[in-house]
Design an enzyme around this catalytic site. Structure first.
Site, PDB file in Angstrom:
ATOM      1  N   PHE A 156     -21.470 -39.830  -1.152  1.00  0.00           N
ATOM      2  CA  PHE A 156     -21.601 -41.267  -0.866  1.00  0.00           C
ATOM      3  C   PHE A 156     -20.890 -42.080  -1.941  1.00  0.00           C
ATOM      4  O   PHE A 156     -21.449 -42.991  -2.540  1.00  0.00           O
ATOM      5  CB  PHE A 156     -23.087 -41.641  -0.754  1.00  0.00           C
ATOM      6  CG  PHE A 156     -23.329 -42.888   0.056  1.00  0.00           C
ATOM      7  CD1 PHE A 156     -22.864 -43.009   1.351  1.00  0.00           C
ATOM      8  CD2 PHE A 156     -24.034 -43.952  -0.490  1.00  0.00           C
ATOM      9  CE1 PHE A 156     -23.094 -44.164   2.100  1.00  0.00           C
ATOM     10  CE2 PHE A 156     -24.280 -45.115   0.246  1.00  0.00           C
ATOM     11  CZ  PHE A 156     -23.803 -45.215   1.552  1.00  0.00           C
ATOM     12  N   THR A 240     -12.125 -35.595   6.182  1.00  0.00           N
ATOM     13  CA  THR A 240     -10.960 -36.233   5.555  1.00  0.00           C
ATOM     14  C   THR A 240     -10.948 -35.933   4.060  1.00  0.00           C
ATOM     15  O   THR A 240     -10.221 -36.585   3.315  1.00  0.00           O
ATOM     16  CB  THR A 240     -10.994 -37.771   5.748  1.00  0.00           C
ATOM     17  OG1 THR A 240     -12.235 -38.266   5.227  1.00  0.00           O
ATOM     18  CG2 THR A 240     -10.847 -38.164   7.207  1.00  0.00           C
ATOM     19  N   ARG A 242     -11.318 -32.381   1.791  1.00  0.00           N
ATOM     20  CA  ARG A 242     -10.413 -31.271   1.509  1.00  0.00           C
ATOM     21  C   ARG A 242     -10.778 -30.131   2.447  1.00  0.00           C
ATOM     22  O   ARG A 242     -11.960 -29.909   2.750  1.00  0.00           O
ATOM     23  CB  ARG A 242     -10.542 -30.802   0.050  1.00  0.00           C
ATOM     24  CG  ARG A 242      -9.865 -31.713  -0.960  1.00  0.00           C
ATOM     25  CD  ARG A 242      -8.327 -31.687  -0.841  1.00  0.00           C
ATOM     26  NE  ARG A 242      -7.657 -32.540  -1.788  1.00  0.00           N
ATOM     27  CZ  ARG A 242      -7.284 -33.803  -1.546  1.00  0.00           C
ATOM     28  NH1 ARG A 242      -7.524 -34.361  -0.365  1.00  0.00           N
ATOM     29  NH2 ARG A 242      -6.647 -34.499  -2.473  1.00  0.00           N
ATOM     30  N   GLU A 271      -3.139 -25.794   3.544  1.00  0.00           N
ATOM     31  CA  GLU A 271      -2.137 -26.680   4.148  1.00  0.00           C
ATOM     32  C   GLU A 271      -0.732 -26.257   3.707  1.00  0.00           C
ATOM     33  O   GLU A 271      -0.570 -25.836   2.571  1.00  0.00           O
ATOM     34  CB  GLU A 271      -2.389 -28.137   3.710  1.00  0.00           C
ATOM     35  CG  GLU A 271      -3.652 -28.696   4.296  1.00  0.00           C
ATOM     36  CD  GLU A 271      -3.972 -30.112   3.805  1.00  0.00           C
ATOM     37  OE1 GLU A 271      -3.071 -30.767   3.230  1.00  0.00           O
ATOM     38  OE2 GLU A 271      -5.110 -30.543   3.996  1.00  0.00           O
ATOM     39  N   HIS A 289      -3.025 -34.549   7.466  1.00  0.00           N
ATOM     40  CA  HIS A 289      -3.373 -35.153   6.165  1.00  0.00           C
ATOM     41  C   HIS A 289      -2.780 -36.564   6.040  1.00  0.00           C
ATOM     42  O   HIS A 289      -1.957 -36.837   5.157  1.00  0.00           O
ATOM     43  CB  HIS A 289      -2.901 -34.251   5.012  1.00  0.00           C
ATOM     44  CG  HIS A 289      -3.632 -34.495   3.720  1.00  0.00           C
ATOM     45  ND1 HIS A 289      -3.943 -33.518   2.826  1.00  0.00           N
ATOM     46  CD2 HIS A 289      -4.118 -35.641   3.175  1.00  0.00           C
ATOM     47  CE1 HIS A 289      -4.575 -34.028   1.785  1.00  0.00           C
ATOM     48  NE2 HIS A 289      -4.699 -35.327   1.988  1.00  0.00           N
TER      49      HIS A 289
HETATM   50  C1  8YV Z   1      -3.108 -38.220  -0.642  1.00  0.00           C
HETATM   51  C2  8YV Z   1      -5.540 -37.570  -0.680  1.00  0.00           C
HETATM   52  O1  8YV Z   1      -2.152 -38.691   0.200  1.00  0.00           O
HETATM   53  O2  8YV Z   1      -5.437 -38.955  -2.600  1.00  0.00           O
HETATM   54  C3  8YV Z   1      -5.894 -37.960  -2.075  1.00  0.00           C
HETATM   55  O3  8YV Z   1      -6.719 -37.244  -2.679  1.00  0.00           O
HETATM   56  O4  8YV Z   1      -6.143 -36.750  -0.119  1.00  0.00           O
HETATM   57  C4  8YV Z   1      -4.415 -38.144   0.091  1.00  0.00           C
HETATM   58  O5  8YV Z   1      -4.801 -39.340   0.659  1.00  0.00           O
HETATM   59  C5  8YV Z   1      -2.628 -36.945  -1.222  1.00  0.00           C
HETATM   60  O6  8YV Z   1      -3.635 -36.157  -1.720  1.00  0.00           O
HETATM   61  C6  8YV Z   1      -1.617 -37.230  -2.285  1.00  0.00           C
HETATM   62  O7  8YV Z   1      -1.700 -36.363  -3.381  1.00  0.00           O
END
Ligand code: 8YV
Length: 323
Positions: A156, A240, A242, A271, A289
């Site tokens: 959160f 959204t 990891r 990925e 992503h």
């Molecule tokens: C990024 C993301 O675009 O910022 C993060 O942690 O997951 C994404 O939105 C990507 O990881 C850039 O390093």
């Protein structure tokens, strides 16, 4: 005095590269190819700061062999689980990230995934594009109503709270959450959000579960087969955060057996490989992503790295230091 040399591992928005070029000795990645381990090692050995992204594995093997000239890792992104922070510290590197500036766009995308999977947007779009739509029908592509349902958030922090605000104020959803540390009462009151004392309690009670914890060893397979089994059959999982927060094979099994209703995924273990089994399932929405992928946010992320570089090379504490 010569200007610090900055290596970017990927192309960044042009406006940000322009700012960096004015202030630093910039080594940009003109063709945007992902760096090999050797290229990363070379960059660490020849630059004053290396600016990686999620596509770069900055691990102990790399950092221990690199004998870096670099003193700063200015990560482009808020998540930094691709950087071994302990090894970076050992190698004398300061690490920074880009918090705050991608909160809204990532929250927007989580809501988009929730709507897409519940309302079968992917399946409907495929039908139209495949010329398979024979016309409107009363029972065609029926999905699940989102408005008024219960949203469960695992973690959160900033992004989860932004998702909760959209869900509560926009869709009249009831919000539950699990967070390992206490959340200020004013925050929960504004969202009418209710704390649960375990992840299981969230999974059992929510119609939609959205994951908002950091990646890394502590959350690896946090959502495993046993936890997926706690979700009711009508519930959806949104990720959204990891990919490896979820046991991907266990999720595929649960989706294929319809033990949960569906999933909306923006991130994957390993990925850019997305398992063929996921691609064949119709009850999952798969995005590449895209969480922070807007012109506004990617520029803001780049400028946030610039602010960290500027502070560091002026001898000040970088605002977003994580190690
Ligand atoms: C990024 C993301 O675009 O910022 C993060 O942690 O997951 C994404 O939105 C990507 O990881 C850039 O390093």
């Amino acid at each position: 005095m010569s200007r610090p040399r900055i290596v970017l591992t990927r192309r960044w928005p042009a406006a940000v590269e322009d700012v960096l070029r004015e202030r630093y000795d910039l080594v940009a990645n003109a063709d945007d190819h992902p760096f090999s381990a050797d290229e990363l090692a070379h960059a660490l050995a020849t630059a004053d700061a290396l600016c990686p992204t999620v596509t770069d594995a900055i691990d102990a093997a790399l950092l221990d062999r690199a004998a870096p000239r670099a003193r700063l890792l200015g990560n482009f992104g808020v998540g930094f689980n691709h950087i071994d922070v302990e090894a970076a510290r050992r190698a004398g590197l300061v690490v920074t990230n880009t918090p705050g500036v991608l909160t809204d766009c990532t929250a927007d995308l989580a809501v988009m995934l929730m709507l897409m999977v519940a309302r079968r947007a992917g399946a409907g779009e495929r039908m139209v594009r495949d010329d398979a739509w024979a016309g409107w029908a009363p029972t065609q592509l029926l999905g699940t109503r989102v408005s008024g349902k219960t949203l469960g958030l695992v973690g959160f922090g900033r992004i989860a709270r932004a998702v909760a605000a959209r869900a509560h104020h926009g869709f009249g959803m009831r919000v539950l959450y699990y967070n390992p540390s206490a959340v200020p009462a004013a925050v929960t009151a504004a969202l009418n959000a209710v704390a649960c004392d375990s992840i299981e309690a969230v999974l059992e009670a929510a119609d939609f579960v959205s994951l908002h914890c950091p990646g890394g060893a502590a959350t690896h397979h946090l959502i495993d087969a046993a936890r997926l089994a706690r979700m009711p059959a009508h519930a959806y999982l949104i990720n959204t955060a990891r990919g490896d927060v979820v046991d991907q094979q266990a999720l595929i099994d649960a989706l294929a057996a319809r033990r949960i209703a569906g999933a909306g995924l923006d991130v994957y273990a390993g990925e850019p490989v997305v398992p063929a089994a996921l691609k064949t399932l119709d009850n999952v929405v798969l995005l590449p992503h895209l969480g922070s992928a807007t012109h506004e946010t990617r520029t803001a992320m780049g400028l946030r790295v610039v602010a960290n570089l500027d502070a560091f090379f002026a001898g000040r504490e970088p605002p977003d230091r994580v190690a």
